[in-house]
Scaffold this active site. Structure first.
Site, PDB file in Angstrom:
ATOM      1  N   PRO A 276      52.544 -30.971  -0.347  1.00 26.57           N
ATOM      2  CA  PRO A 276      53.627 -30.325  -1.097  1.00 26.57           C
ATOM      3  C   PRO A 276      54.333 -29.254  -0.276  1.00 26.57           C
ATOM      4  O   PRO A 276      53.693 -28.520   0.485  1.00 26.57           O
ATOM      5  CB  PRO A 276      52.901 -29.681  -2.286  1.00 26.57           C
ATOM      6  N   ARG A 278      58.098 -27.982  -1.431  1.00 24.41           N
ATOM      7  CA  ARG A 278      58.964 -27.308  -2.397  1.00 24.41           C
ATOM      8  C   ARG A 278      58.162 -26.639  -3.519  1.00 24.41           C
ATOM      9  O   ARG A 278      58.478 -25.531  -3.917  1.00 24.41           O
ATOM     10  CB  ARG A 278      59.926 -28.341  -3.005  1.00 24.41           C
ATOM     11  N   ARG A 314      72.095 -26.052   0.259  1.00 29.14           N
ATOM     12  CA  ARG A 314      71.735 -27.052  -0.751  1.00 29.14           C
ATOM     13  C   ARG A 314      72.859 -27.371  -1.750  1.00 29.14           C
ATOM     14  O   ARG A 314      73.096 -28.547  -2.043  1.00 29.14           O
ATOM     15  CB  ARG A 314      70.450 -26.652  -1.491  1.00 29.14           C
ATOM     16  N   CYS A 346      85.088 -20.907   5.850  1.00 22.85           N
ATOM     17  CA  CYS A 346      86.433 -21.479   5.699  1.00 22.85           C
ATOM     18  C   CYS A 346      86.421 -22.953   5.342  1.00 22.85           C
ATOM     19  O   CYS A 346      86.941 -23.786   6.090  1.00 22.85           O
ATOM     20  CB  CYS A 346      87.207 -21.252   6.981  1.00 22.85           C
TER      21      CYS A 346
HETATM   22  N1  LLP Z   1      55.857 -35.046   3.250  1.00 22.51           N
HETATM   23  C1  LLP Z   1      56.856 -35.704   3.854  1.00 22.51           C
HETATM   24  C2  LLP Z   1      56.536 -36.811   4.742  1.00 22.51           C
HETATM   25  C3  LLP Z   1      58.194 -35.326   3.617  1.00 22.51           C
HETATM   26  O1  LLP Z   1      59.177 -35.992   4.218  1.00 22.51           O
HETATM   27  C4  LLP Z   1      58.478 -34.252   2.744  1.00 22.51           C
HETATM   28  C5  LLP Z   1      59.856 -33.813   2.493  1.00 22.51           C
HETATM   29  C6  LLP Z   1      57.384 -33.583   2.144  1.00 22.51           C
HETATM   30  C7  LLP Z   1      56.100 -34.020   2.410  1.00 22.51           C
HETATM   31  C8  LLP Z   1      57.581 -32.403   1.234  1.00 22.51           C
HETATM   32  O2  LLP Z   1      58.311 -32.704   0.103  1.00 22.51           O
HETATM   33  P1  LLP Z   1      58.448 -31.588  -1.035  1.00 22.51           P
HETATM   34  O3  LLP Z   1      57.066 -31.359  -1.626  1.00 22.51           O
HETATM   35  O4  LLP Z   1      58.954 -30.358  -0.410  1.00 22.51           O
HETATM   36  O5  LLP Z   1      59.393 -32.168  -2.007  1.00 22.51           O
HETATM   37  N2  LLP Z   1      66.184 -30.653   2.154  1.00 22.51           N
HETATM   38  C9  LLP Z   1      65.926 -31.309   0.897  1.00 22.51           C
HETATM   39  C10 LLP Z   1      64.497 -31.808   0.786  1.00 22.51           C
HETATM   40  C11 LLP Z   1      64.065 -32.706   1.917  1.00 22.51           C
HETATM   41  C12 LLP Z   1      62.665 -33.210   1.784  1.00 22.51           C
HETATM   42  C13 LLP Z   1      62.242 -33.936   3.012  1.00 22.51           C
HETATM   43  N3  LLP Z   1      60.885 -34.361   3.024  1.00 22.51           N
HETATM   44  C14 LLP Z   1      66.291 -30.367  -0.252  1.00 22.51           C
HETATM   45  O6  LLP Z   1      66.756 -29.247   0.018  1.00 22.51           O
HETATM   46  O7  LLP Z   1      66.169 -30.737  -1.408  1.00 22.51           O
END
Ligand code: LLP
Length: 421
Positions: A276, A278, A314, A346
């Protein structure tokens, strides 16, 4: 639990008034609550308690050394996706055996770094990557532990830019070819297969896609074991969503998630690994910004703030919603107005919110963007030659700048004039 709350009429981060930090550090800045970070990590860790498990924080979400060290000291491993993240994790004191290396395009140079410094496993995503890793490991006399990431072709029901488990996505090996690819890996001298990896996307607000994917993983585990592979670890990825809106958003909890994991794969006797990002840091961080001008357009009012799309991309990139609240608590009968909240960059894409209802605001007022801890600071750039903004951490009544704001000279002096000038 919210760690950014009003006390005596002003918003505090844990026990520290945000206005006090703003006065010392200057705006805009990212602000993290260490209590929130630890709380979120522990929610996951304790939800999985009944199973042999390890949480690997997906540090792509926020990779400041202070955040990594806080989580590592609490027992988190790290999920890294580049040589840079690997180096950051090691530098924060994370041992190699608590680092998993994910990503679809690991280079040979990155493989050398991770093998040299120690690594728990590579989550491999393609046959050519397997070949390369086997060669690199053999050259330096090592055997690389691997899981193979499968693509289950499941719709994660999230934003298309952050869905990763459908057949049209670049990630993983099609589950239909899994047996063939595992057999190939088992024959490569520099690799040792230890498990299966799956990650279907980010900001998942329903459990059903996880259920479908994990059922497939369970079935595949039995098949691969019957084929003679050791499947002792299941890396189930990350992606659990968070509430971005204070009302209406009601994503599943780590307990709901853990119950699903137990139900779908608990009987297999594998070590459960999760990644995890986020969930741990998203709601443990805010962006604090000051209003520069309140501008009246033809049919609307703009709040022009000193934070911009380069600081928090975002909304511009994903149309993401972030709650915006005044740092000074509005009085009970405050008048509300609708504002477009925009930055100074801009382009019109530099818009955080349209028609957002806020108490009447004045230049000089501070606002907080909530749920900005994940994919905030790490996705920032210096577009429009705006230096990266500082990161600050609070712990109880203390606060510390955990990344300084670079000076304009720091920023400019990274450029080098060619010799021939
Ligand atoms: N593991 C892998 C292989 C991943 O690609 C990701 C996220 C995670 C774990 C973690 O996912 P999370 O628990 O954070 O959802 N920039 C985007 C999110 C990109 C996520 C990429 N991979 C945003 O701001 O929503």
């Amino acid at each position: 639990m919210d760690y950014f709350t009003y006390r005596d009429g002003t918003m505090c981060a844990e026990d520290v008034p945000i206005s006090k930090i703003a006065a010392e550090v200057g705006t805009p800045f990212y602000l993290y609550s260490s209590a929130a970070l630890l709380h979120h990590f522990q929610l996951f860790d304790s939800a999985l308690e009944s199973m042999d498990h390890q949480v690997f924080y997906a540090m792509k979400a926020a990779s400041n050394q202070a955040i990594l060290k806080l989580l590592a000291d609490a027992g988190a491993g790290m999920d890294v996706v580049s040589g840079g993240e690997y180096a950051r994790a090691r530098s924060a004191g994370v041992p190699g055996e608590l680092i998993v290396f994910s990503g679809v395009g690991k280079t040979r140079a990155e493989m050398v770094i991770a093998l040299g410094g120690g690594i728990r496993q590579f989550n491999v995503e393609s046959e050519p990557e397997m070949q390369a890793l086997s060669e690199v490991a053999t050259e330096i006399g090592q055997v690389a532990p691997i899981t193979i990431r499968i693509n289950p072709n499941v719709d994660a029901k999230t934003h298309s830019k952050i869905s990763t488990g459908k057949k049209e996505d670049k990630f993983g090996i099609p589950i239909l070819r899994a047996r063939e690819v595992f057999a190939m890996a088992a024959k490569l001298p520099g690799l040792k297969v230890v498990g299966i990896d799956v990650h279907i996307g980010s900001q998942l607000t329903e459990l059903e896609p996880y259920g479908l994917a994990y059922e497939m993983v369970a079935e595949l585990t039995e098949i691969l074991r019957a084929d003679g592979h050791e499947i002792s670890r299941l890396d189930l990825g990350g992606g659990l969503g968070i509430a971005y809106k204070s009302i209406n958003d009601n994503p599943p909890t780590p307990e709901d998630y853990a119950a699903l994991v137990r139900e779908k794969v608990g009987h297999l006797g594998c070590q459960i690994e999760i990644e995890p990002g986020r969930f741990i840091v998203g709601n443990a961080g805010i962006l604090v910004s000051e209003i520069i001008y309140v501008k009246s357009g033809e049919d609307r009012k703009f709040l022009i703030i000193d934070g911009a799309m380069n600081d928090l991309i975002r909304p511009a990139l994903y149309g993401a919603h972030h709650e915006i609240t005044p740092v000074q608590q509005p009085i009970c009968d405050a008048e509300y107005e609708n504002y477009d909240v925009v930055g100074p960059v801009c382009e019109s894409g530099d818009t955080f919110a349209k028609g957002r209802s806020l108490p009447s605001m004045l230049a000089g007022d501070l606002v907080a963007f909530h749920s900005a801890g994940a994919y905030g600071a790490v996705m920032a750039s210096e577009y429009n030659s705006r230096p990266l903004i500082p990161e600050v951490m609070v712990s109880g009544s203390q606060f510390a700048v955990i990344r300084e704001r670079p000076s304009l000279d720091d920023m400019i002096n990274r450029d080098v004039l060619p010799k021939w000038y």
